[in-house]
Structure formats: structure tokens, C-alpha cells
Motif scaffolding. Structure first.
Motif, PDB file in Angstrom:
ATOM      1  N   MET A   1       0.809  -1.190   0.000  1.00 24.52           N
ATOM      2  CA  MET A   1       0.000   0.000   0.000  1.00 24.52           C
ATOM      3  C   MET A   1       0.852   1.253   0.000  1.00 24.52           C
ATOM      4  O   MET A   1       0.350   2.349   0.064  1.00 24.52           O
ATOM      5  CB  MET A   1      -1.009  -0.044   1.130  1.00 24.52           C
ATOM      6  CG  MET A   1      -0.497   0.228   2.472  1.00 24.52           C
ATOM      7  SD  MET A   1      -1.792  -0.008   3.694  1.00 24.52           S
ATOM      8  CE  MET A   1      -0.775   0.200   5.081  1.00 24.52           C
ATOM      9  N   ASN A   2       2.151   1.072  -0.045  1.00 17.82           N
ATOM     10  CA  ASN A   2       3.099   2.165  -0.240  1.00 17.82           C
ATOM     11  C   ASN A   2       3.133   3.160   0.919  1.00 17.82           C
ATOM     12  O   ASN A   2       3.230   4.355   0.709  1.00 17.82           O
ATOM     13  CB  ASN A   2       2.825   2.881  -1.558  1.00 17.82           C
ATOM     14  CG  ASN A   2       4.038   3.615  -2.074  1.00 17.82           C
ATOM     15  OD1 ASN A   2       5.158   3.273  -1.730  1.00 17.82           O
ATOM     16  ND2 ASN A   2       3.811   4.626  -2.870  1.00 17.82           N
ATOM     17  N   LYS A   3       3.011   2.663   2.136  1.00 15.55           N
ATOM     18  CA  LYS A   3       3.125   3.500   3.341  1.00 15.55           C
ATOM     19  C   LYS A   3       4.243   2.926   4.210  1.00 15.55           C
ATOM     20  O   LYS A   3       4.366   1.717   4.349  1.00 15.55           O
ATOM     21  CB  LYS A   3       1.831   3.509   4.163  1.00 15.55           C
ATOM     22  CG  LYS A   3       0.599   3.933   3.400  1.00 15.55           C
ATOM     23  CD  LYS A   3       0.633   5.399   3.080  1.00 15.55           C
ATOM     24  CE  LYS A   3      -0.614   5.782   2.317  1.00 15.55           C
ATOM     25  NZ  LYS A   3      -0.448   6.862   1.410  1.00 15.55           N
ATOM     26  N   LEU A  23      -6.637   6.542   4.786  1.00 14.60           N
ATOM     27  CA  LEU A  23      -7.567   5.617   5.425  1.00 14.60           C
ATOM     28  C   LEU A  23      -8.035   4.561   4.440  1.00 14.60           C
ATOM     29  O   LEU A  23      -8.052   3.375   4.736  1.00 14.60           O
ATOM     30  CB  LEU A  23      -8.760   6.370   5.999  1.00 14.60           C
ATOM     31  CG  LEU A  23      -9.847   5.522   6.646  1.00 14.60           C
ATOM     32  CD1 LEU A  23      -9.302   4.786   7.865  1.00 14.60           C
ATOM     33  CD2 LEU A  23     -11.038   6.370   7.010  1.00 14.60           C
ATOM     34  N   TYR A  24      -8.398   4.996   3.234  1.00 15.93           N
ATOM     35  CA  TYR A  24      -8.814   4.081   2.173  1.00 15.93           C
ATOM     36  C   TYR A  24      -7.707   3.063   1.873  1.00 15.93           C
ATOM     37  O   TYR A  24      -7.956   1.869   1.798  1.00 15.93           O
ATOM     38  CB  TYR A  24      -9.166   4.879   0.913  1.00 15.93           C
ATOM     39  CG  TYR A  24      -9.475   4.021  -0.288  1.00 15.93           C
ATOM     40  CD1 TYR A  24     -10.758   3.545  -0.511  1.00 15.93           C
ATOM     41  CD2 TYR A  24      -8.483   3.678  -1.203  1.00 15.93           C
ATOM     42  CE1 TYR A  24     -11.047   2.755  -1.609  1.00 15.93           C
ATOM     43  CE2 TYR A  24      -8.763   2.883  -2.308  1.00 15.93           C
ATOM     44  CZ  TYR A  24     -10.039   2.431  -2.497  1.00 15.93           C
ATOM     45  OH  TYR A  24     -10.316   1.638  -3.573  1.00 15.93           O
ATOM     46  N   ASP A  25      -6.477   3.551   1.699  1.00 11.10           N
ATOM     47  CA  ASP A  25      -5.350   2.665   1.389  1.00 11.10           C
ATOM     48  C   ASP A  25      -5.140   1.631   2.484  1.00 11.10           C
ATOM     49  O   ASP A  25      -4.940   0.446   2.213  1.00 11.10           O
ATOM     50  CB  ASP A  25      -4.064   3.467   1.196  1.00 11.10           C
ATOM     51  CG  ASP A  25      -4.047   4.260  -0.096  1.00 11.10           C
ATOM     52  OD1 ASP A  25      -4.876   3.984  -0.997  1.00 11.10           O
ATOM     53  OD2 ASP A  25      -3.187   5.156  -0.223  1.00 11.10           O
ATOM     54  N   GLY A  32      -7.853  -5.385   3.197  1.00  9.62           N
ATOM     55  CA  GLY A  32      -8.840  -6.079   2.374  1.00  9.62           C
ATOM     56  C   GLY A  32     -10.275  -5.762   2.747  1.00  9.62           C
ATOM     57  O   GLY A  32     -11.185  -6.504   2.413  1.00  9.62           O
ATOM     58  N   GLY A  33     -10.483  -4.654   3.456  1.00 10.98           N
ATOM     59  CA  GLY A  33     -11.822  -4.265   3.868  1.00 10.98           C
ATOM     60  C   GLY A  33     -12.470  -3.306   2.877  1.00 10.98           C
ATOM     61  O   GLY A  33     -11.971  -3.103   1.774  1.00 10.98           O
TER      62      GLY A  33
END
Length: 41
Positions: A1-3, A23-25, A32-33
């Protein structure tokens, strides 16, 4: 997720400010939510 892990840890432990995109990422890409945002007026 690139964080970075340090950023995720800061969000988890300190409640650091995060954007809706982040938050979305985290939820959708990392966990996977599904993110659903609702505004009632």
C-alpha cells in the motif's frame, strides 16, 4: 500500500492525522476491507 511502517505505527499509536485517501489505502489495500462514508443532514 506504499506506506512506511513508521507512519502506520504513528497512526495506530498516536492517532496522527490521516487523509481519507490514506484511510482508504490502509483499509482496502492493506486489510482487504471496504470503506463506506455516509453523511446525513
Amino acid at each position: 500500500m506504499n506506506k512506511q511502517r513508521t507512519y502506520i505505527s504513528r497512526v495506530e499509536n498516536d492517532g496522527s492525522n490521516l487523509t481519507l485517501k490514506t484511510l482508504y489505502d490502509i483499509v482496502e489495500k492493506g486489510l482487504g476491507g471496504k470503506v463506506t462514508i455516509s453523511i446525513d443532514v
